[in-house]
Design a protein around this motif. Sequence first.
Motif, PDB file in Angstrom:
ATOM      1  N   ASP A 162       0.866  -1.172   0.000  1.00 50.75           N
ATOM      2  CA  ASP A 162       0.000   0.000   0.000  1.00 50.75           C
ATOM      3  C   ASP A 162       0.911   1.233   0.000  1.00 50.75           C
ATOM      4  O   ASP A 162       1.586   1.485   0.990  1.00 50.75           O
ATOM      5  CB  ASP A 162      -0.861  -0.049   1.272  1.00 50.75           C
ATOM      6  CG  ASP A 162      -1.675   1.226   1.470  1.00 50.75           C
ATOM      7  OD1 ASP A 162      -1.664   2.089   0.576  1.00 50.75           O
ATOM      8  OD2 ASP A 162      -2.312   1.334   2.535  1.00 50.75           O
ATOM      9  N   TYR A 163       0.950   1.976  -1.121  1.00 52.45           N
ATOM     10  CA  TYR A 163       1.899   3.093  -1.155  1.00 52.45           C
ATOM     11  C   TYR A 163       1.344   4.382  -0.558  1.00 52.45           C
ATOM     12  O   TYR A 163       2.016   5.409  -0.552  1.00 52.45           O
ATOM     13  CB  TYR A 163       2.511   3.314  -2.543  1.00 52.45           C
ATOM     14  CG  TYR A 163       1.580   3.695  -3.669  1.00 52.45           C
ATOM     15  CD1 TYR A 163       1.162   2.744  -4.580  1.00 52.45           C
ATOM     16  CD2 TYR A 163       1.157   5.003  -3.857  1.00 52.45           C
ATOM     17  CE1 TYR A 163       0.328   3.064  -5.630  1.00 52.45           C
ATOM     18  CE2 TYR A 163       0.324   5.346  -4.910  1.00 52.45           C
ATOM     19  CZ  TYR A 163      -0.091   4.373  -5.791  1.00 52.45           C
ATOM     20  OH  TYR A 163      -0.916   4.709  -6.822  1.00 52.45           O
ATOM     21  N   THR A 164       0.127   4.331  -0.044  1.00 57.98           N
ATOM     22  CA  THR A 164      -0.321   5.495   0.741  1.00 57.98           C
ATOM     23  C   THR A 164       0.277   5.418   2.153  1.00 57.98           C
ATOM     24  O   THR A 164       0.513   6.435   2.780  1.00 57.98           O
ATOM     25  CB  THR A 164      -1.857   5.566   0.834  1.00 57.98           C
ATOM     26  OG1 THR A 164      -2.334   4.330   1.353  1.00 57.98           O
ATOM     27  CG2 THR A 164      -2.475   5.818  -0.512  1.00 57.98           C
ATOM     28  N   TYR A 211      16.444  -8.399 -10.828  1.00 50.88           N
ATOM     29  CA  TYR A 211      15.481  -7.431 -11.364  1.00 50.88           C
ATOM     30  C   TYR A 211      14.445  -7.182 -10.280  1.00 50.88           C
ATOM     31  O   TYR A 211      14.019  -8.117  -9.600  1.00 50.88           O
ATOM     32  CB  TYR A 211      14.727  -7.996 -12.574  1.00 50.88           C
ATOM     33  CG  TYR A 211      15.576  -8.285 -13.789  1.00 50.88           C
ATOM     34  CD1 TYR A 211      16.341  -7.285 -14.380  1.00 50.88           C
ATOM     35  CD2 TYR A 211      15.576  -9.554 -14.354  1.00 50.88           C
ATOM     36  CE1 TYR A 211      17.105  -7.562 -15.511  1.00 50.88           C
ATOM     37  CE2 TYR A 211      16.337  -9.836 -15.483  1.00 50.88           C
ATOM     38  CZ  TYR A 211      17.099  -8.831 -16.054  1.00 50.88           C
ATOM     39  OH  TYR A 211      17.848  -9.113 -17.161  1.00 50.88           O
ATOM     40  N   HIS A 212      14.055  -5.938 -10.108  1.00 47.67           N
ATOM     41  CA  HIS A 212      12.929  -5.626  -9.219  1.00 47.67           C
ATOM     42  C   HIS A 212      11.836  -5.027 -10.088  1.00 47.67           C
ATOM     43  O   HIS A 212      12.069  -4.050 -10.794  1.00 47.67           O
ATOM     44  CB  HIS A 212      13.342  -4.623  -8.126  1.00 47.67           C
ATOM     45  CG  HIS A 212      14.319  -5.197  -7.151  1.00 47.67           C
ATOM     46  ND1 HIS A 212      14.817  -4.482  -6.097  1.00 47.67           N
ATOM     47  CD2 HIS A 212      14.866  -6.435  -7.069  1.00 47.67           C
ATOM     48  CE1 HIS A 212      15.657  -5.253  -5.410  1.00 47.67           C
ATOM     49  NE2 HIS A 212      15.706  -6.439  -5.977  1.00 47.67           N
ATOM     50  N   LEU A 213      10.679  -5.635 -10.012  1.00 48.63           N
ATOM     51  CA  LEU A 213       9.572  -5.231 -10.867  1.00 48.63           C
ATOM     52  C   LEU A 213       8.433  -4.701  -9.999  1.00 48.63           C
ATOM     53  O   LEU A 213       8.006  -5.361  -9.056  1.00 48.63           O
ATOM     54  CB  LEU A 213       9.121  -6.466 -11.669  1.00 48.63           C
ATOM     55  CG  LEU A 213       8.394  -6.281 -12.983  1.00 48.63           C
ATOM     56  CD1 LEU A 213       9.117  -5.299 -13.886  1.00 48.63           C
ATOM     57  CD2 LEU A 213       8.299  -7.627 -13.689  1.00 48.63           C
ATOM     58  N   ILE A 214       7.980  -3.503 -10.325  1.00 52.14           N
ATOM     59  CA  ILE A 214       6.879  -2.886  -9.573  1.00 52.14           C
ATOM     60  C   ILE A 214       5.710  -2.727 -10.529  1.00 52.14           C
ATOM     61  O   ILE A 214       5.872  -2.134 -11.596  1.00 52.14           O
ATOM     62  CB  ILE A 214       7.310  -1.497  -9.037  1.00 52.14           C
ATOM     63  CG1 ILE A 214       8.434  -1.652  -8.016  1.00 52.14           C
ATOM     64  CG2 ILE A 214       6.116  -0.760  -8.432  1.00 52.14           C
ATOM     65  CD1 ILE A 214       9.097  -0.337  -7.652  1.00 52.14           C
ATOM     66  N   ARG A 215       4.571  -3.253 -10.144  1.00 56.99           N
ATOM     67  CA  ARG A 215       3.405  -3.122 -11.028  1.00 56.99           C
ATOM     68  C   ARG A 215       2.247  -2.522 -10.248  1.00 56.99           C
ATOM     69  O   ARG A 215       1.781  -3.084  -9.259  1.00 56.99           O
ATOM     70  CB  ARG A 215       3.018  -4.491 -11.589  1.00 56.99           C
ATOM     71  CG  ARG A 215       1.864  -4.374 -12.529  1.00 56.99           C
ATOM     72  CD  ARG A 215       1.603  -5.575 -13.369  1.00 56.99           C
ATOM     73  NE  ARG A 215       0.698  -5.129 -14.421  1.00 56.99           N
ATOM     74  CZ  ARG A 215       1.076  -4.752 -15.628  1.00 56.99           C
ATOM     75  NH1 ARG A 215       2.338  -4.821 -15.967  1.00 56.99           N
ATOM     76  NH2 ARG A 215       0.202  -4.315 -16.502  1.00 56.99           N
ATOM     77  N   LEU A 216       1.783  -1.363 -10.695  1.00 55.50           N
ATOM     78  CA  LEU A 216       0.699  -0.690  -9.990  1.00 55.50           C
ATOM     79  C   LEU A 216      -0.643  -1.336 -10.323  1.00 55.50           C
ATOM     80  O   LEU A 216      -0.894  -1.676 -11.482  1.00 55.50           O
ATOM     81  CB  LEU A 216       0.677   0.807 -10.338  1.00 55.50           C
ATOM     82  CG  LEU A 216       1.631   1.650  -9.481  1.00 55.50           C
ATOM     83  CD1 LEU A 216       3.075   1.400  -9.851  1.00 55.50           C
ATOM     84  CD2 LEU A 216       1.289   3.114  -9.577  1.00 55.50           C
ATOM     85  N   LEU A 217      -1.472  -1.498  -9.307  1.00 55.87           N
ATOM     86  CA  LEU A 217      -2.768  -2.133  -9.511  1.00 55.87           C
ATOM     87  C   LEU A 217      -3.768  -1.144 -10.096  1.00 55.87           C
ATOM     88  O   LEU A 217      -3.857  -0.004  -9.633  1.00 55.87           O
ATOM     89  CB  LEU A 217      -3.304  -2.674  -8.182  1.00 55.87           C
ATOM     90  CG  LEU A 217      -3.028  -4.147  -7.908  1.00 55.87           C
ATOM     91  CD1 LEU A 217      -1.539  -4.387  -7.818  1.00 55.87           C
ATOM     92  CD2 LEU A 217      -3.698  -4.589  -6.627  1.00 55.87           C
ATOM     93  N   GLY A 259      -8.153  -1.580  -6.065  1.00 60.41           N
ATOM     94  CA  GLY A 259      -6.705  -1.758  -5.979  1.00 60.41           C
ATOM     95  C   GLY A 259      -5.951  -0.447  -6.033  1.00 60.41           C
ATOM     96  O   GLY A 259      -4.754  -0.417  -6.217  1.00 60.41           O
ATOM     97  N   ASN A 260      -6.687   0.649  -5.908  1.00 56.14           N
ATOM     98  CA  ASN A 260      -6.047   1.952  -5.978  1.00 56.14           C
ATOM     99  C   ASN A 260      -5.081   2.170  -4.823  1.00 56.14           C
ATOM    100  O   ASN A 260      -5.399   1.885  -3.690  1.00 56.14           O
ATOM    101  CB  ASN A 260      -7.106   3.056  -5.952  1.00 56.14           C
ATOM    102  CG  ASN A 260      -7.206   3.732  -7.297  1.00 56.14           C
ATOM    103  OD1 ASN A 260      -6.284   3.631  -8.107  1.00 56.14           O
ATOM    104  ND2 ASN A 260      -8.317   4.412  -7.540  1.00 56.14           N
ATOM    105  N   GLY A 261      -3.884   2.694  -5.168  1.00 51.81           N
ATOM    106  CA  GLY A 261      -2.909   2.957  -4.116  1.00 51.81           C
ATOM    107  C   GLY A 261      -2.112   1.727  -3.732  1.00 51.81           C
ATOM    108  O   GLY A 261      -1.446   1.728  -2.711  1.00 51.81           O
TER     109      GLY A 261
END
Lengths: 124, 174
Positions: free
Chosen positions: A25-27, A81-87, A92-94
């Motif tokens: 959760d990036y909030t 590798y580091h992979l970041i995938r936004l939902l 899935g917001n945030g």
Amino acid sequence: MANTETALKDALSTIEGATGAALVDYTSGMALGTVGGGTGFDLNVAAAGNTDVVRAKLRTMEHLGLNDEIEDILITLSTQYHLIRLLKSRGGNGLFLYLVLDSGRANLAMARHQLKKIEAELEV
Amino acid sequence: MSAEAEILDELHRLRSRMPQLTGALAASADGLVLAQDSRGVEPEGVAALTAAALGIALRLTDATGQGGFRELLVRSDRGYVATYAAGPSAVLTLLAEGRVNVGRLHLEGRRSSSRISELLQATGRATAQQPDRPRGQPSALTDAPPLPIRPTSPRAGGSRSRSRHRGTGETPTT
């Protein structure tokens, strides 16, 4: 449709070379779930640190006046590798999925494709 | 360098690492300020309130039998107040903006509180020459109002609370 735990386990077992995965959760910077990582790789530390990465990129895009959204972010280390995938799904917001790959074993194109599929099926 | 000066250094370092912090203060568990780096709030008041909140938190952890106190997080409309145990006799209280990365706040807060605990222990050892005050007493964590019930089931993870029993006369029988 898969819940958080199943989705993360799926990511770890189906994606070749995956060594750790987290839903973050990036909030708040806190992980909703983590799988793998092993000793010496604290996925909660990674969750907090990569929250800063995502926030910085979003802020930069805002300053640039880009009316767009992040699909994924790839960070290439010498052995990982580091992979970041936004939902993007409803609810899935945030949130973002974070995947750690061993670059010696992983197929990056395949990993991105599979992570996209896991994201689409994930229900939080 | 005295422990207070070193703690203050630690608070400065913490604030420079996390710009979203609006204040940081280390207090003894009985509510006296050890060191503070916070503008806009009255540190003495916050330290005293921290001690009160800590008393409740300790009773809560005790009443629910979950071992020793670790941390306390309060979220308000425009920010957070986080309190971390720094050893048995002190706490670290951090004030942060609402947009702070809480995961990171926890990581930095935990690291810093254990550093402060080490600093206090180092000076505690230096003053531990008095025979009847071996652990730098008094400490409000141990002298807090007597708790109604001590968990009697010998829980495996009770190492933190065990150290607190020392010096209170309430030595667990197990």
